[in-house]
Scaffold this active site. Structure first.
Site, PDB file in Angstrom:
ATOM      1  N   ASP A 317       0.858  -1.179   0.000  1.00 48.28           N
ATOM      2  CA  ASP A 317       0.000   0.000   0.000  1.00 48.28           C
ATOM      3  C   ASP A 317       0.907   1.245   0.000  1.00 48.28           C
ATOM      4  O   ASP A 317       2.092   1.180   0.331  1.00 48.28           O
ATOM      5  CB  ASP A 317      -0.968   0.001   1.181  1.00 48.28           C
ATOM      6  CG  ASP A 317      -2.188   0.872   0.893  1.00 48.28           C
ATOM      7  OD1 ASP A 317      -2.143   1.655  -0.080  1.00 48.28           O
ATOM      8  OD2 ASP A 317      -3.190   0.776   1.631  1.00 48.28           O
ATOM      9  N   GLU A 517     -10.259   7.480   3.778  1.00 52.23           N
ATOM     10  CA  GLU A 517      -9.205   7.013   4.688  1.00 52.23           C
ATOM     11  C   GLU A 517      -9.262   7.737   6.033  1.00 52.23           C
ATOM     12  O   GLU A 517     -10.347   7.989   6.562  1.00 52.23           O
ATOM     13  CB  GLU A 517      -7.834   7.110   4.010  1.00 52.23           C
ATOM     14  CG  GLU A 517      -7.825   6.282   2.709  1.00 52.23           C
ATOM     15  CD  GLU A 517      -6.457   6.132   2.086  1.00 52.23           C
ATOM     16  OE1 GLU A 517      -5.510   5.816   2.806  1.00 52.23           O
ATOM     17  OE2 GLU A 517      -6.353   6.300   0.853  1.00 52.23           O
TER      18      GLU A 517
HETATM   19  C1  BGC Z   1      -5.105   3.124  -0.035  1.00 46.75           C
HETATM   20  C2  BGC Z   1      -5.359   1.987  -0.979  1.00 46.75           C
HETATM   21  C3  BGC Z   1      -5.228   2.456  -2.388  1.00 46.75           C
HETATM   22  C4  BGC Z   1      -3.879   3.080  -2.565  1.00 46.75           C
HETATM   23  C5  BGC Z   1      -3.561   3.498  -3.966  1.00 46.75           C
HETATM   24  C6  BGC Z   1      -3.869   3.885  -0.371  1.00 46.75           C
HETATM   25  O1  BGC Z   1      -3.758   5.033   0.404  1.00 46.75           O
HETATM   26  O2  BGC Z   1      -5.003   2.618   1.271  1.00 46.75           O
HETATM   27  O3  BGC Z   1      -6.625   1.440  -0.746  1.00 46.75           O
HETATM   28  O4  BGC Z   1      -5.425   1.382  -3.253  1.00 46.75           O
HETATM   29  O5  BGC Z   1      -3.785   4.194  -1.719  1.00 46.75           O
HETATM   30  O6  BGC Z   1      -4.017   4.728  -4.304  1.00 46.75           O
HETATM   31  C1  BGC Z   2      -3.425   9.656  -3.109  1.00 45.65           C
HETATM   32  C2  BGC Z   2      -4.224   8.439  -2.771  1.00 45.65           C
HETATM   33  C3  BGC Z   2      -3.563   7.721  -1.666  1.00 45.65           C
HETATM   34  C4  BGC Z   2      -3.282   8.632  -0.494  1.00 45.65           C
HETATM   35  C5  BGC Z   2      -2.520   7.925   0.570  1.00 45.65           C
HETATM   36  C6  BGC Z   2      -3.232  10.497  -1.879  1.00 45.65           C
HETATM   37  O1  BGC Z   2      -2.487  11.631  -2.164  1.00 45.65           O
HETATM   38  O2  BGC Z   2      -4.048  10.384  -4.097  1.00 45.65           O
HETATM   39  O3  BGC Z   2      -4.359   7.590  -3.841  1.00 45.65           O
HETATM   40  O4  BGC Z   2      -4.394   6.695  -1.255  1.00 45.65           O
HETATM   41  O5  BGC Z   2      -2.579   9.778  -0.888  1.00 45.65           O
HETATM   42  O6  BGC Z   2      -2.266   8.701   1.707  1.00 45.65           O
END
Ligand code: BGC
Ligand code: BGC
Length: 833
Positions: A317, A517
């Site tokens: 991740d 998130e």
């Molecule tokens: C998320 C994932 C996601 C990844 C890619 C992460 O922050 O936890 O679910 O697939 O970003 O963007």
């Molecule tokens: C991205 C996401 C990712 C996240 C993780 C964002 O800036 O666009 O895809 O999941 O950061 O913290």
């Protein structure tokens, strides 16, 4: 592990930071876990081709396959130079920063990367790249795509075949942009709905997650003859493992469950996903019993790969490997050694690439581990036809704009909306509404497609969209209006519920603002947006004698008893997405009153009776939900809900100017901590830390009573801050004029090792240097006091304050913190100089 960390830090010439070594990995017993079997099988001819390729690849080329950069931080030239094997577009990452980018913009961009990946010298290995994206509720990063209900709504629908069809439709829309791979489905079994990712989960019940894991993987990837054919894409079962079981529902937190529980709950979706053929699994940000999943060899290798027979790509991740103690985003052999096959390394991939090459060469990473990782990646590429497919724009479906938001896909989404609605109350038989009369539609959520779609929609948080960003989509209001008008009735929209001519019935739509998130983590399961407004609208309509149905948009079950009481009927609509007309399909009768579509949804999450009632899960001892798991009325039911208990709502009766008492936020203010990586982590539970290096840790301590204060510890490992903020801005100009001061009750435990800043404001707080003030705090508890005007004089917009306190440093410092208020000035108050 300790030795490895030591060795690395000696190599880097820096001292090992104490506290940076994690506890011994908790042991697992793989034989007690269910076995699984991929239906694809190992093809000896393919393996022989992989042997041949591996034999010709140098270490740089191999490492290029195991790092996946994010498109904003990598160019086609980089892909060529570093032999990069795949690229992702993160949430909200779009060509030229344009969220309205056309399929043509996407495809020409992807073509350029792909061409670079196959632009190799004669005789060198030619390994085409893959493109990955988060298509988690449809192809949600893309303008014009169909947006299906988020997973929580699908859980309520209890329909695996629908889920499979959603996967199929999503895969086609992903293919329309020439992409290969989606980071879905999420298989979290969420047990504490304070977690901001609750809506990404199908259910608190592992059985539903297991059933849907199978359905979604088959839908996205196809099966048998259709397996990874040009209609399908690689799926990713995520986030392995236990992401829905963290303590306090904390994002990226620690799951303390015993092994059997981890297996039976968090683990439930993986054997079915593997048996359905998923070609990728994403490791979780979270830890199990204190060990980050990305470092847990027992779970990654012994359980997933060996016991469950997973033979595809174990992917990381977003920078999660960098959170392993002793690792950074650019340096982390530990994850590969534990069993990770591909790093999710958005920005620091070049540094990681260099370090991995060096670590293979110096023996830190055995060549056979690297070869195994590359073998798995190439295996998936062979299975997906990556070697045979040409330029992305030349593939079947590529550039086919009619697939994005195709009527057939929207029809599936609308069906999903219909099936996911859960009827909680229909006391007066208000529903279904006769469509030939006069309908009032109210509430801030009624005509807001962005809100109905939630996070992971055109942007990561999904909180910056308007209806113009969703061509072809239908808001809940528009769906109701169209159906009413078609039946010959009249529909009126008024966000605040006011009307000139009394309506025959009303529908009020309200709920949570979008989040993704950790931004969605809460300290409770109450509604924190539109709570008051929705109540006012509902109560005014009740007062006026208008029969009213309430529709809640939310990513989790919420305590909303006041609203339920104030409405005659109440519907949980979750995050329905782009096809709001599905709501009208069920809420409106045919002319004459006949039911068109009955309610089908049943709760896949238990519904709370109190704002603080979490965790709350079916099967718990003393289970006492407001609406039990499986609840959901139909038009056949004749159940009077009556008045629900509102008495137990803690009312925030703090006087104005009180923002923190006994460590708890007041008057709408709440504590959060953050650093550059995660700027806003809600303070829930008894211990909260910034991710990764734990630059800042908050631990509940006793001042006068049990846990009435916080120990706030900055470690000096990077800049971090603590904030006390609210959704609704307040105006402190009058207080500033009145010479009032911000008074913070604190105790100095470890003196600051450098500059400490104190801020007031909002998005950009005005920060004042208070280092000397903090250094000179007397022993024991006392007040740090700064007149509000000091912030105003330095440019703070005191009429628009959402953050009343921000404390920030990058140096070591430990304080106790219990209260923050606006207080009367005294002679000794002055601005810090
Ligand atoms: C998320 C994932 C996601 C990844 C890619 C992460 O922050 O936890 O679910 O697939 O970003 O963007
Ligand atoms: C991205 C996401 C990712 C996240 C993780 C964002 O800036 O666009 O895809 O999941 O950061 O913290």
């Amino acid at each position: 592990m300790l030795r490895k960390a030591l060795r690395r830090s000696m190599l880097a010439g820096t001292a090992l930071l104490c506290g940076a070594v994690q506890a011994a990995e908790p042991p697992v017993h793989p034989e007690t876990w269910p076995a699984a079997e991929s239906p694809i099988g190992i093809n000896p001819a393919v393996e022989a081709r992989i042997d041949e390729l591996l034999g010709r690849m140098n270490v740089e080329e191999k490492v290029g396959q195991v790092v996946q950069p994010e498109m904003k931080s990598v160019t086609p030239d980089d892909v060529r130079a570093y032999h990069i094997g795949s690229v992702e577009n993160g949430g909200g990452s779009v060509p030229n920063g344009d969220k309205h980018a056309s399929p043509e913009d996407w495809i020409s961009m992807i073509d350029a990367y792909w061409e670079a990946s196959v632009d190799v010298e004669e005789g060198a290995v030619r390994i085409p790249m893959m493109w990955a994206t988060d298509a988690v509720h449809g192809h949600n990063n893309v303008y014009g795509a169909t947006l299906f209900p988020h997973n929580i709504g699908l859980g309520a629908a209890r329909d695996p075949d629908l889920v499979r069809r959603i996967g199929e439709a999503t895969a086609k829309e992903v293919r329309a942009l020439g992409m290969d791979w989606s980071f879905a489905p999420t298989l979290a079994v969420v047990r504490d709905d304070r977690w901001g990712r609750t809506y990404e989960s199908y259910s608190e019940n592992p059985e539903i997650v297991a059933l849907y894991a199978d359905a979604m993987v088959r839908g996205l990837q196809g099966e048998g003859e259709t397996f990874l054919d040009p209609d399908h894409v690689v799926s990713t079962a995520k986030h392995y493992l236990g992401d829905g079981g963290t303590d306090g529902g904390r994002d990226q937190g620690d799951n303390p469950a015993p092994e059997a529980r981890l297996r039976d709950f968090g683990g439930a979706g993986y054997p079915p996903a593997i048996s359905a053929g998923t070609q990728a699994v994403m490791a979780s940000f979270s830890s199990w019993q204190g060990t980050k999943l990305h470092a847990h060899k027992g779970l990654l290798t012994d359980v997933l790969k060996e016991r469950m027979g997973f033979d595809g790509i174990l992917f990381g991740d977003w920078n999660a490997h960098g959170q392993i103690p002793g690792c950074t985003n650019g340096n982390c052999p530990d994850a590969l050694l534990a069993g990770l096959d591909m790093y999710n390394v958005p920005q620091d991939w070049k540094e990681l690439h260099g370090n991995l090459v060096a670590q293979v060469e110096d023996g830190t990473i055995p060549m056979n581990r690297l070869d195994d990782a590359v073998r798995r990646i190439l295996r998936v590429k062979f299975r997906a036809g990556t070697f045979d497919q040409g330029l992305p724009s030349s593939r079947p479906h590529a550039g086919d704009e009619t697939l994005l938001g195709a009527p057939a896909h929207r029809a599936i989404a609308r069906e999903a909306v219909r099936k996911s609605l859960v009827l909680l109350k229909n006391d007066a038989g208000v529903l279904p509404i006769e469509p030939t009369g006069r309908l009032l539609v109210a509430g801030a959520g009624a005509d807001d497609i962005g809100k109905a779609s939630g996070g992971w929609t055109l942007s990561w948080q999904g909180d910056d969209n308007t209806n113009e960003d969703f061509p072809g989509a239908t808001s809940i209001w528009a769906g109701l209006r169209d159906a009413v008008e078609e039946a010959g009735g009249t529909a009126v929209f008024s966000a605040d519920g006011s009307f000139k001519e009394k309506p025959d019935a009303a529908v009020v739509v309200f709920g949570e603002h979008p989040y993704a998130e950790f931004q969605g983590d809460q300290a409770d399961v109450a509604l924190h947006t539109e709570n008051e407004e929705s109540l006012q609208v509902l109560r005014a309509l009740r007062e006026a004698g208008v029969p009213t149905a309430a529709v809640l948009i939310s990513g989790r079950p919420l305590y909303v008893n006041e609203q339920i009481n104030a409405a005659d009927a109440f519907v949980a609509a979750w995050l329905p997405g782009s096809e709001g007309a599905g709501v009208a399909d069920v809420l409106l009768a045919a002319p004459g009153g006949a039911v068109r579509h009955d309610f089908n949804g049943k709760l896949s999450f238990s519904w709370p009776r109190r704002p603080g009632q979490t965790p709350l899960n079916v099967g718990d001892e003393g289970y006492d939900p407001q609406f039990a798991y499986g609840y959901g009325l139909t038009y056949e039911d004749d159940i009077m809900l009556g008045q629900l208990d509102e008495a137990e709502v803690p009312v925030d009766d703090a006087p104005p100017g009180v923002f923190l008492t006994e460590g708890r936020g007041r008057n709408g203010f709440a504590l959060s901590i953050g650093d550059e990586q995660a700027p806003h982590i809600a303070v829930v539970g008894k211990r909260v830390a910034t991710y990764g290096s734990e630059s800042l840790t908050l631990t509940a301590i006793d001042r006068d009573r049990q846990e009435d204060a916080w120990a706030v510890r900055w470690s000096g490992r990077g800049e971090a801050w603590l904030e006390l903020s609210a959704e609704e801005p307040i105006d402190l100009t009058r207080e500033a004029n009145g010479a009032m001061v911000l008074a913070v009750s604190m105790r100095l435990d470890v003196a600051p090792g450098g500059a400490v800043m104190l801020g007031v404001g909002g998005e950009d707080s005005v920060m004042l240097d208070v280092t000397d003030r903090v250094k000179r705090l007397p022993d024991g508890w006392s007040e740090l006091r700064v007149p509000l005007r000091c912030f105003g004089e330095n440019g703070a917009a005191l009429d628009d304050v959402t953050t009343v306190l921000r404390l920030q440093t990058e140096h070591p410092l430990t304080i106790g913190l219990s209260d923050a208020t606006i207080a009367e000035t005294s002679a000794s108050d002055s601005c810090p100089n």
